[in-house]
Motif scaffolding. Sequence first.
Motif, PDB file in Angstrom:
ATOM      1  N   GLN A   2      -9.093 -10.272   0.531  1.00 32.13           N
ATOM      2  CA  GLN A   2      -7.677 -10.277   0.146  1.00 32.13           C
ATOM      3  C   GLN A   2      -7.504  -9.559  -1.182  1.00 32.13           C
ATOM      4  O   GLN A   2      -8.359  -9.666  -2.067  1.00 32.13           O
ATOM      5  N   ASN A 113      -9.165  -0.149   4.348  1.00 29.67           N
ATOM      6  CA  ASN A 113      -9.134  -1.230   5.315  1.00 29.67           C
ATOM      7  C   ASN A 113      -8.184  -2.358   4.926  1.00 29.67           C
ATOM      8  O   ASN A 113      -7.638  -3.042   5.785  1.00 29.67           O
ATOM      9  N   TYR A 114      -8.060  -2.578   3.613  1.00 23.38           N
ATOM     10  CA  TYR A 114      -7.296  -3.727   3.131  1.00 23.38           C
ATOM     11  C   TYR A 114      -6.299  -3.284   2.065  1.00 23.38           C
ATOM     12  O   TYR A 114      -6.594  -2.410   1.243  1.00 23.38           O
ATOM     13  N   TRP A 115      -5.162  -3.953   2.088  1.00 23.99           N
ATOM     14  CA  TRP A 115      -4.078  -3.619   1.173  1.00 23.99           C
ATOM     15  C   TRP A 115      -3.519  -4.890   0.539  1.00 23.99           C
ATOM     16  O   TRP A 115      -3.428  -5.941   1.188  1.00 23.99           O
TER      17      TRP A 115
END
Length: 125
Positions: A2, A113-115
Motif C-alpha cells: 500500500q 504496479n501500485y499507486w
Amino acid sequence: VQLQASGGGLVQTGGSLRLSCAVSGRTFRNSATAWFRQAPGKEREFVAALTWSASNTYYADSVKGRFTIARDNAKNTVSLQMNSLKPEDTAAYYCALDLVYSGAYYYRPNIYNYWGQGTLVTVSS
C-alpha cells in the motif's frame, strides 16, 4: 503493498512543499518508486523516479533543478521536495511503485504496479 501520499496544500508562487509517500507491505530491492501528477483535463505525467538503492534518479525536464526525490529506507518513505513552485505545477500528485523495475521506461505510468491516492498541490499566482 500500500502507498499513502501526503503533504499537498496551497502555496504561493515561488514557495515550497514536501510530499511524502509511505510504502507499507513487501517491497523488493530492485523496485522503483515514482511521482506522477495530473492536472484537470490533462493526462497523467511523469515527475520524478528513483530506484530502491536511490543510486539512480530521474526527473521530468519541467521540474529538473526545482524538485528532489529521495528515499528514507529506515522509514520506508519516498519524498518529493518541491521548490520554486509555479502555477503550472498545480495538480494532483500520485506516488507509484514498480516492484520489479526492468531498468527502463521509468516515465511510463503503465509499468507501475501500485499507486497511492492523490494529494492535491495548488500553486497560486
